[in-house]
Motif scaffolding. Sequence first.
Motif, PDB file in Angstrom:
ATOM      1  N   GLY A   1      13.725 135.139  79.711  1.00 51.22           N
ATOM      2  CA  GLY A   1      12.570 136.018  79.590  1.00 51.22           C
ATOM      3  C   GLY A   1      11.276 135.246  79.468  1.00 51.22           C
ATOM      4  O   GLY A   1      11.225 134.034  79.713  1.00 51.22           O
TER       5      GLY A   1
ATOM      6  N   VAL B   1      17.628 132.726  76.399  1.00 52.51           N
ATOM      7  CA  VAL B   1      18.213 133.368  75.222  1.00 52.51           C
ATOM      8  C   VAL B   1      19.723 133.505  75.420  1.00 52.51           C
ATOM      9  O   VAL B   1      20.188 133.879  76.504  1.00 52.51           O
TER      10      VAL B   1
ATOM     11  N   PHE C   1      15.507 141.584  68.659  1.00 48.80           N
ATOM     12  CA  PHE C   1      16.690 141.955  69.432  1.00 48.80           C
ATOM     13  C   PHE C   1      17.340 143.188  68.817  1.00 48.80           C
ATOM     14  O   PHE C   1      17.563 143.261  67.607  1.00 48.80           O
TER      15      PHE C   1
ATOM     16  N   PHE D   1      11.452 147.459  69.329  1.00 54.29           N
ATOM     17  CA  PHE D   1      11.077 146.424  70.295  1.00 54.29           C
ATOM     18  C   PHE D   1       9.553 146.370  70.326  1.00 54.29           C
ATOM     19  O   PHE D   1       8.906 147.317  70.784  1.00 54.29           O
TER      20      PHE D   1
ATOM     21  N   TYR E   1      17.335 143.777  77.785  1.00 56.15           N
ATOM     22  CA  TYR E   1      17.491 142.330  77.618  1.00 56.15           C
ATOM     23  C   TYR E   1      18.192 141.760  78.844  1.00 56.15           C
ATOM     24  O   TYR E   1      19.375 141.440  78.829  1.00 56.15           O
ATOM     25  N   THR E   2      17.427 141.703  79.933  1.00 58.59           N
ATOM     26  CA  THR E   2      17.909 141.110  81.175  1.00 58.59           C
ATOM     27  C   THR E   2      16.849 140.148  81.682  1.00 58.59           C
ATOM     28  O   THR E   2      15.757 140.038  81.107  1.00 58.59           O
TER      29      THR E   2
ATOM     30  N   LEU F   1      10.167 137.490  68.411  1.00 61.17           N
ATOM     31  CA  LEU F   1      11.105 137.992  69.407  1.00 61.17           C
ATOM     32  C   LEU F   1      12.168 138.808  68.676  1.00 61.17           C
ATOM     33  O   LEU F   1      12.810 138.305  67.738  1.00 61.17           O
TER      34      LEU F   1
ATOM     35  N   VAL G   1      12.641 139.957  81.127  1.00 57.34           N
ATOM     36  CA  VAL G   1      12.115 140.682  79.976  1.00 57.34           C
ATOM     37  C   VAL G   1      10.890 139.956  79.421  1.00 57.34           C
ATOM     38  O   VAL G   1      10.828 138.729  79.403  1.00 57.34           O
TER      39      VAL G   1
ATOM     40  N   THR H   1      17.057 147.271  84.862  1.00 60.39           N
ATOM     41  CA  THR H   1      16.651 145.867  84.816  1.00 60.39           C
ATOM     42  C   THR H   1      15.145 145.762  84.953  1.00 60.39           C
ATOM     43  O   THR H   1      14.484 146.687  85.428  1.00 60.39           O
TER      44      THR H   1
ATOM     45  N   LEU I   1      23.648 144.254  73.716  1.00 61.13           N
ATOM     46  CA  LEU I   1      22.249 144.517  73.452  1.00 61.13           C
ATOM     47  C   LEU I   1      21.884 145.797  74.200  1.00 61.13           C
ATOM     48  O   LEU I   1      22.667 146.303  75.007  1.00 61.13           O
TER      49      LEU I   1
ATOM     50  N   PHE J   1       8.546 139.546  76.046  1.00 63.12           N
ATOM     51  CA  PHE J   1       8.418 139.761  74.607  1.00 63.12           C
ATOM     52  C   PHE J   1       6.944 139.682  74.217  1.00 63.12           C
ATOM     53  O   PHE J   1       6.161 138.954  74.834  1.00 63.12           O
TER      54      PHE J   1
ATOM     55  N   GLU K   1      26.134 136.929  75.831  1.00 60.43           N
ATOM     56  CA  GLU K   1      25.129 137.511  76.726  1.00 60.43           C
ATOM     57  C   GLU K   1      23.992 136.507  76.860  1.00 60.43           C
ATOM     58  O   GLU K   1      23.464 136.019  75.856  1.00 60.43           O
TER      59      GLU K   1
END
Length: 658
Positions: free
Chosen positions: A89, A76, A26, A251, A12-13, A24, A16, A156, A7, A18, A85
């Motif tokens: 979030g 997620v 990606f 995003f 996307y850590t 949501l 995050v 991050t 990603l 949304f 991964e």
Amino acid sequence: MSGEVMLVKGLYTHGVVFSKNHPLTFLGTYEENSQVRIEIDQDGHRLYDDIHQVSNQGKLYAKTIKLKASYKEVAVKVTTKNTTESFVGYVGEVYLGAGQSNMAYALKYDNHFDEILAQENLLKGIKCFSVADSLIENDVIKRPLEPLSDFIKHATWIDSSNPSFSDYSGLLIMLGLLHQKIKDYPIGLIDVSVPGCSIEGFLPIETIENNPTIKSYLEENGFLKYPLSTINDYTVASGIYNEKIAPIIGFPIDQFLWYQGEHHVGTNREYDYYKEALKRLIESYRVLYQQKVPVILIYINQTYYPQDDNYSVSRINLAIQDNQNIEDEIYAIPTYDVIPTWKNSHTKGIENPIHPTNKFYIANRIHQVIHKQSSPVLVTEVRVLTHAIEITFDQRLKQDKGLVEGFTIAGDDHIYQPAEAQLINQNTIILSSRFVDHPVYFTYAFQLDNHSFTLKSTKGMPLPILHSDEDLSRGRYYAYYGYEHFSHLDYFETAFDPLYGTPRIKPLLFLGELHHNRDLKIIKGKHHIQIHYQASAQRDYKERFGVSLDLSKTGFQLMFSSFKKIELKSTFESKDEVAFLGLLFKDVRNQVWLVKPTSHNKVDNEEVYELDLCEISYADLNKETIELSKYNQIKQMELVFEASDNAVIELVSMIHHL
């Protein structure tokens, strides 16, 4: 693209946020035509589980489900046949901030820093993401020439528990704090600002190439040379867009905030360019994001720049204002009415007059507009009458104190005079001047130092900058006084020059309109300044009036401790006695001070006064009978005179002695 599975780095850590208003979404770069499984859990329940196809270019753009905003964690997991991964979030609102150093200016330098850090419970809901400069070779920052699908460096999301939180954009954090006070869910802040940048760095190259106005301006000024260079002089066409915007296109965001323009202060040509470039930037981002994201445009600070011709900053703010379209959810936020501060206990020697340290009021105005608590003031009608101009606004207005200041009018000759302004019916201004018989054009706040203009809506929003004349080189402002016949060494003040970052020697400036008295007219000759005081009626008492001196175009107050005395020479013409009462000014704490003449002599028909600056004291003020309420708008310095009949005062010279 085979073998790369990810990603967008850092986006996307854990932490995050949304958007609650969109599914949501990606974004990522994967093996061409592969499949990606996305699983979304909350409170131990599986809310989403589906397979998404990667394009034949290796791009993943996956919309999933829309969730309610809350502090509940959203787990997620994204898997392919070889990799997994996972992260946690939240769902709330997402703001994207872009621009120059005033957007990037760190929270730790703001006047409200300690107060903000003390609000720990509210800060916990603020999540911050910053996109750092990535390509650095031998300490030289470079920009990619093609749009990236991923960030080069891993970043991050951070919150207030992270030591680098105070290095994040102060304006965005203050806006997030205000959000947290009324909303019970997180806010995500994404900062892509670059100190010193130009607007073309944020424009997609297609937007530049397809727009003759933008392209020709950049080519004429050497900012669009082929082949394009990656070296960053802050004007690399599309460089910032390629590096910091392109990877996150798609995003979803809820607000786009733009705080930029200092790089472009200049002539009418810069106004035309910036107005068009800003319009196309908004259009292109909305097309690329495939959403009509609301836009907040923030006025740049009304401060001095070396290329200033008295109206340069105002032109950029007018270009920002001209892009406002309330129906299209594009809002301009005026900032000119608050005196900027540059220094506090946190700045530690990095002060710069283009970086105000008091931005909380800006965050508050943005917050009010976003949440419909206030709205920008709009002109609904302009009527040019025989001897006046009538301007009607869409909201009720209020004047904080004193006269309505800041308006000028001109006839067909384009010679502007300060206008006598009357507020009627709470939303209409009538402008007139005894020096303009048939007014045609008008301006409002179209000058460098306009912090004394306090006309606002009843909800506290200042009027926009206004200029009805197509020629933006016209207006009413200060003129150099003494420049032609005094050397800089004898006749100067020390001010901070942003171009060099060091004190420079400048001539003293005379400013006749900053605190205009309707009974005054300023006539500026090559070797003199004349002040014509016209009494509106015969008086049996002496009236006090003042004319302003601008001793620093930067906003810094003059450091009087550097000088010993001021010598003023003038001549008076009047049927009655004219008196010079002294020098009135406000310091950085808004305290009013008075310097009285310590000596007065008449030499060759000239009145010579000396003012001992070592004798300044606040106590002196209490002994003076001047009606201070009339001068409570003073932001710099004002020479105060007293007369009961018509008078002509000619300032011969004014010299500072070290």
